[in-house]
Scaffold this motif. Structure first.
Motif, PDB file in Angstrom:
ATOM      1  N   ASP A 157       0.853  -1.185   0.000  1.00 46.73           N
ATOM      2  CA  ASP A 157       0.000   0.000   0.000  1.00 46.73           C
ATOM      3  C   ASP A 157       0.890   1.237   0.000  1.00 46.73           C
ATOM      4  N   LYS A 158       0.874   1.957  -1.097  1.00 46.09           N
ATOM      5  CA  LYS A 158       1.664   3.175  -1.224  1.00 46.09           C
ATOM      6  C   LYS A 158       0.714   4.355  -1.402  1.00 46.09           C
ATOM      7  N   ALA A 159       0.691   5.237  -0.393  1.00 52.13           N
ATOM      8  CA  ALA A 159      -0.175   6.428  -0.449  1.00 52.13           C
ATOM      9  C   ALA A 159      -1.618   6.036  -0.720  1.00 52.13           C
ATOM     10  N   ASN A 160      -2.090   5.024   0.035  1.00 50.07           N
ATOM     11  CA  ASN A 160      -3.475   4.537  -0.072  1.00 50.07           C
ATOM     12  C   ASN A 160      -3.807   3.968  -1.442  1.00 50.07           C
ATOM     13  N   GLY A 416      -6.620  -9.462  33.007  1.00 53.36           N
ATOM     14  CA  GLY A 416      -6.699  -9.316  34.457  1.00 53.36           C
ATOM     15  C   GLY A 416      -6.135  -8.031  35.010  1.00 53.36           C
ATOM     16  N   VAL A 417      -5.921  -7.015  34.156  1.00 50.37           N
ATOM     17  CA  VAL A 417      -5.492  -5.708  34.655  1.00 50.37           C
ATOM     18  C   VAL A 417      -6.692  -4.763  34.606  1.00 50.37           C
ATOM     19  N   ASP A 418      -6.578  -3.635  35.269  1.00 48.60           N
ATOM     20  CA  ASP A 418      -7.680  -2.665  35.285  1.00 48.60           C
ATOM     21  C   ASP A 418      -7.641  -1.723  34.079  1.00 48.60           C
ATOM     22  N   VAL A 419      -6.422  -1.311  33.716  1.00 47.30           N
ATOM     23  CA  VAL A 419      -6.246  -0.347  32.626  1.00 47.30           C
ATOM     24  C   VAL A 419      -5.050  -0.771  31.780  1.00 47.30           C
ATOM     25  N   SER A 420      -5.206  -0.701  30.470  1.00 44.04           N
ATOM     26  CA  SER A 420      -4.091  -0.975  29.561  1.00 44.04           C
ATOM     27  C   SER A 420      -3.800   0.283  28.742  1.00 44.04           C
ATOM     28  N   ILE A 421      -2.523   0.647  28.675  1.00 46.44           N
ATOM     29  CA  ILE A 421      -2.088   1.775  27.857  1.00 46.44           C
ATOM     30  C   ILE A 421      -1.367   1.200  26.648  1.00 46.44           C
ATOM     31  N   LEU A 422      -1.870   1.509  25.474  1.00 49.88           N
ATOM     32  CA  LEU A 422      -1.364   0.842  24.275  1.00 49.88           C
ATOM     33  C   LEU A 422      -1.332   1.794  23.094  1.00 49.88           C
ATOM     34  N   GLY A 423      -0.657   1.361  22.051  1.00 52.72           N
ATOM     35  CA  GLY A 423      -0.603   2.142  20.823  1.00 52.72           C
ATOM     36  C   GLY A 423      -1.157   1.337  19.663  1.00 52.72           C
ATOM     37  N   ILE A 424      -1.799   2.024  18.749  1.00 50.59           N
ATOM     38  CA  ILE A 424      -2.203   1.410  17.489  1.00 50.59           C
ATOM     39  C   ILE A 424      -1.521   2.211  16.391  1.00 50.59           C
ATOM     40  N   ARG A 425      -0.556   1.585  15.719  1.00 53.86           N
ATOM     41  CA  ARG A 425       0.204   2.266  14.679  1.00 53.86           C
ATOM     42  C   ARG A 425      -0.555   2.234  13.363  1.00 53.86           C
ATOM     43  N   LYS A 426      -0.429   3.285  12.624  1.00 51.09           N
ATOM     44  CA  LYS A 426      -1.133   3.370  11.346  1.00 51.09           C
ATOM     45  C   LYS A 426      -0.609   2.345  10.353  1.00 51.09           C
ATOM     46  N   GLU A 427       0.708   2.159  10.326  1.00 50.46           N
ATOM     47  CA  GLU A 427       1.364   1.302   9.355  1.00 50.46           C
ATOM     48  C   GLU A 427       0.879   1.640   7.938  1.00 50.46           C
ATOM     49  N   ASP A 428       0.440   0.645   7.160  1.00 51.00           N
ATOM     50  CA  ASP A 428       0.072   0.927   5.771  1.00 51.00           C
ATOM     51  C   ASP A 428      -1.256   1.671   5.652  1.00 51.00           C
ATOM     52  N   ASN A 429      -2.189   1.375   6.564  1.00 52.54           N
ATOM     53  CA  ASN A 429      -3.522   1.935   6.458  1.00 52.54           C
ATOM     54  C   ASN A 429      -4.159   1.936   7.842  1.00 52.54           C
ATOM     55  N   LYS A 430      -4.657   3.088   8.301  1.00 51.42           N
ATOM     56  CA  LYS A 430      -5.158   3.164   9.671  1.00 51.42           C
ATOM     57  C   LYS A 430      -6.382   2.279   9.873  1.00 51.42           C
ATOM     58  N   TYR A 431      -7.234   2.156   8.849  1.00 53.59           N
ATOM     59  CA  TYR A 431      -8.441   1.340   8.994  1.00 53.59           C
ATOM     60  C   TYR A 431      -8.076  -0.143   9.111  1.00 53.59           C
ATOM     61  N   THR A 432      -7.096  -0.566   8.322  1.00 53.24           N
ATOM     62  CA  THR A 432      -6.636  -1.947   8.421  1.00 53.24           C
ATOM     63  C   THR A 432      -6.014  -2.195   9.788  1.00 53.24           C
ATOM     64  N   ALA A 512       4.280   5.810   7.976  1.00 52.90           N
ATOM     65  CA  ALA A 512       3.425   5.628   9.155  1.00 52.90           C
ATOM     66  C   ALA A 512       4.021   4.695  10.189  1.00 52.90           C
ATOM     67  N   ASN A 513       5.197   4.130   9.905  1.00 52.31           N
ATOM     68  CA  ASN A 513       5.926   3.366  10.919  1.00 52.31           C
ATOM     69  C   ASN A 513       6.874   4.258  11.713  1.00 52.31           C
ATOM     70  N   GLY A 514       6.959   5.528  11.317  1.00 51.40           N
ATOM     71  CA  GLY A 514       7.923   6.407  11.967  1.00 51.40           C
ATOM     72  C   GLY A 514       9.320   6.229  11.403  1.00 51.40           C
ATOM     73  N   TRP A 515       9.425   5.506  10.270  1.00 43.32           N
ATOM     74  CA  TRP A 515      10.692   5.351   9.555  1.00 43.32           C
ATOM     75  C   TRP A 515      10.501   5.907   8.153  1.00 43.32           C
ATOM     76  N   CYS A 516      11.257   5.440   7.190  1.00 44.14           N
ATOM     77  CA  CYS A 516      11.106   5.875   5.816  1.00 44.14           C
ATOM     78  C   CYS A 516      11.571   4.750   4.910  1.00 44.14           C
ATOM     79  N   ASP A 517      11.350   4.923   3.632  1.00 42.64           N
ATOM     80  CA  ASP A 517      11.762   3.928   2.650  1.00 42.64           C
ATOM     81  C   ASP A 517      13.281   4.003   2.493  1.00 42.64           C
ATOM     82  N   PHE A 518      13.997   3.029   3.049  1.00 47.22           N
ATOM     83  CA  PHE A 518      15.460   3.063   3.030  1.00 47.22           C
ATOM     84  C   PHE A 518      16.021   3.060   1.608  1.00 47.22           C
ATOM     85  N   SER A 519      15.333   2.409   0.685  1.00 45.23           N
ATOM     86  CA  SER A 519      15.878   2.279  -0.668  1.00 45.23           C
ATOM     87  C   SER A 519      15.920   3.619  -1.405  1.00 45.23           C
ATOM     88  N   LYS A 520      15.194   4.624  -0.900  1.00 45.81           N
ATOM     89  CA  LYS A 520      15.176   5.938  -1.542  1.00 45.81           C
ATOM     90  C   LYS A 520      16.213   6.898  -0.951  1.00 45.81           C
TER      91      LYS A 520
END
Length: 543
Positions: A157-160, A416-432, A512-520
């Motif tokens: 997925d490149k630019a949706n 079994g915990v009361d609260v979870s703090i987590l991240g959801i990364r966008k990666e290729d597509n936020k809906y996916t 969206a991974n917080g990195w970039c395309d290394f090949s470029k």
């Protein structure tokens, strides 16, 4: 080359300084704390290394000419270059800490100096080693990005926009239960073996048996190698979304013999733009794969030097490509790489008041805190932001000493915990990515009521079979909103990223991974004036 020889050279340099000095062999032997005979041997060795020249004068007690040609740290860096070229990383770490220097600071200084002289290699600091890059076992953001550089997925997925990757063409039957992929011909793995449909079949068999990803791909009924370069994937239920799932890192294709290999026998061999040349606790080196089936990488090598003491340095956390801090920089940004969420897993705490108070706590607004609630256990992911949010919750409660905090890897969840703090990364597509979270979270049974569970499962099933992309996205957004309305899940902060990049490094576009395309990526050489130009400018300046 031993570290001791560097230390002895620095002893001499500290006594006589750079350039030429008149000194006797007796004095040199005293600087080196050795005999005159051994001092001559050491001087000959240092001359061979190019550190100095020694011109003795005949006659005992006569002074010769000692010329120190290099600063000790320059000599050290050149020896590190040699050790690095020979993959002798243990020697690198010994050399950089010569004469009691701090290893982390010395290595940082070496990177700062070395990167300005290398035009085919990008150097970067990093604060932890990478685990085995097996696509089926990796959940953390950085490793998942590295998988995209080492391996290939069937599509991407490149630019949706969906484009072919390993597959140059694909199609499905009318109800999206049979997907056919046509592989690029003569694709090679990094060990130069040919990638075939059998490797794709084996990779997907491993995926559907993976404890981590099984629930997301449990509707795969069978995967068939129709021919050498054609693969069919049969699903038990219609799924127009399926093609988007195949952009995700865990669907990367590897040689069939490594899919079920244990850690000691596994090798991270893919067919991507970079091969993994070194992956140790000191260095990860990616090297351009010249037989890549698409556009070759512009840079020859990317090296990530690793030291735990760098963990608190902002640049390591920002995935910064290292160059000397004194160089000019430019900024590049991505306004959305994901979000941090609070998941209220204790049913008794799923009220509007609790949600509002927790939100106030994350903002550090204790004036809005109001009534305290019986939160006793908090889980958070192993990144700096989630740790900070966990600390904010700790400070919010009257008796933080009764709280228990538990740290998990990104993408892992505790029950079994009361609260979870987590991240959801966008990666290729936020809906996916949202859909993957909804499907993969393993503890909905303890978080939701029976009625809520039924509703969630109905919505997931509806999302899977929805053909219209916009309608599908609306359904996914609806479920995320519904969880917030039920006081179960809410967004703490949306995450963006802005990097200051050295001007020599070009082609940096944050993904969206917080990195970039290394090949470029590529390095624009610094302009260096020739001796003739410099002489002419000097001559002109006089008139």
């Amino acid at each position: 080359m031993s570290r001791r020889k560097l230390e002895l050279y620095e002893n001499i340099f500290n006594r006589v300084g750079p350039g030429k000095s008149k000194v006797t062999i007796v004095e040199i032997a005293a600087y080196l704390h050795c005999s005159e005979r051994h001092a001559r041997t050491l001087l000959n060795q240092m001359t061979t290394l190019g550190w100095l020249t020694w011109s003795p004068t005949v006659g005992r007690g006569n002074k010769g000419i000692l010329n120190c040609l290099q600063e000790p740290i320059q000599a050290c860096h050149k020896e590190i270059d040699k050790a690095n070229d020979n993959s002798n990383l243990d020697l690198v770490y010994k050399l950089v800490g010569f004469n009691g220097r701090d290893t982390a600071a010395g290595l940082w200084q070496y990177l700062s100096q070395a990167v300005t002289e290398k035009h085919n290699t990008i150097l970067a600091p990093f604060h932890r080693c990478m685990k085995t890059l097996h696509p089926h076992f990796i959940t953390e953001r950085t490793e998942r990005h590295f998988i995209s550089e080492v391996y290939q997925t069937l599509v991407e997925d490149k630019a949706n926009k969906l484009t072919g990757n390993l597959a140059h063409f694909w199609e499905s039957n009318s109800n999206h239960t049979v997907w056919t992929f046509y592989l690029r011909p003569e694709t090679l793995f990094h060990d130069l073996s040919v990638l075939t449909a059998d490797d794709v079949v084996a990779s997907f068999k491993g995926l559907i048996h993976s404890a981590q990803w099984q629930r997301l791909y449990d509707h795969i009924e069978k995967v068939i190698a129709v021919s050498f370069d054609v693969v069919e994937i049969h699903l038990s239920t219609p799924d127009p979304l399926f093609i988007k799932l195949l952009c995700r890192a865990e669907t990367a294709i590897m040689p069939k013999q490594f899919v079920f290999a244990n850690e000691s026998h596994f090798r991270a061999i893919g067919s991507g733009p970079f091969l993994l040349a070194v992956n140790s606790n000191k260095l990860l080196r990616l090297q351009r794969f010249s037989q890549y089936n698409r556009t070759s990488a512009l840079i020859e090598k990317i090296e990530f030097w690793i030291h735990e003491s760098w963990a608190e340095r902002k640049k390591c956390y920002q995935n910064f490509f290292f160059l000397n801090d004194s160089l000019n920089v430019y900024e590049t940004a991505c306004d959305y790489v994901g979000s941090f969420y609070c998941l209220i897993t204790n049913k008794q705490l799923q009220t509007q008041d609790v949600k509002q108070n927790l939100a106030a706590a994350f903002l550090g607004d204790h004036n809005q805190a109001g009534k305290k609630y019986p939160v006793y256990t908090i889980s958070h992911e192993n990144n700096r932001e989630c740790r900070e949010y966990s600390k904010q919750l700790m400070s919010y409660f009257d008796k933080p000493e009764i709280l228990q905090t538990k740290e998990v890897k990104f993408g892992q969840f505790l029950d079994g915990v009361d609260v979870s703090i987590l991240g959801i990364r966008k990666e290729d597509n936020k809906y996916t990515s949202w859909f993957a979270f909804l499907t993969l979270y393993p503890h909905w049974a303890s978080v939701l009521t029976f009625t809520q569970q039924d509703y969630l499962q109905q919505q997931i099933a509806a999302i899977r079979i929805e053909v219209d992309v916009l309608r599908q996205q609306a359904l996914i957004s609806h479920v995320m909103t519904w969880l917030e309305q039920q006081h179960i899940l809410f967004e703490i902060k949306r995450e963006g990223l802005t990097l200051s990049v050295p001007e020599q490094i070009r082609g940096v576009e944050i993904n969206a991974n917080g990195w970039c395309d290394f090949s470029k990526l590529w390095i624009k050489p610094m302009k260096v004036k020739s001796d003739v130009t410099a002489s002419m400018e000097s001559l002109i300046a006089k008139y």
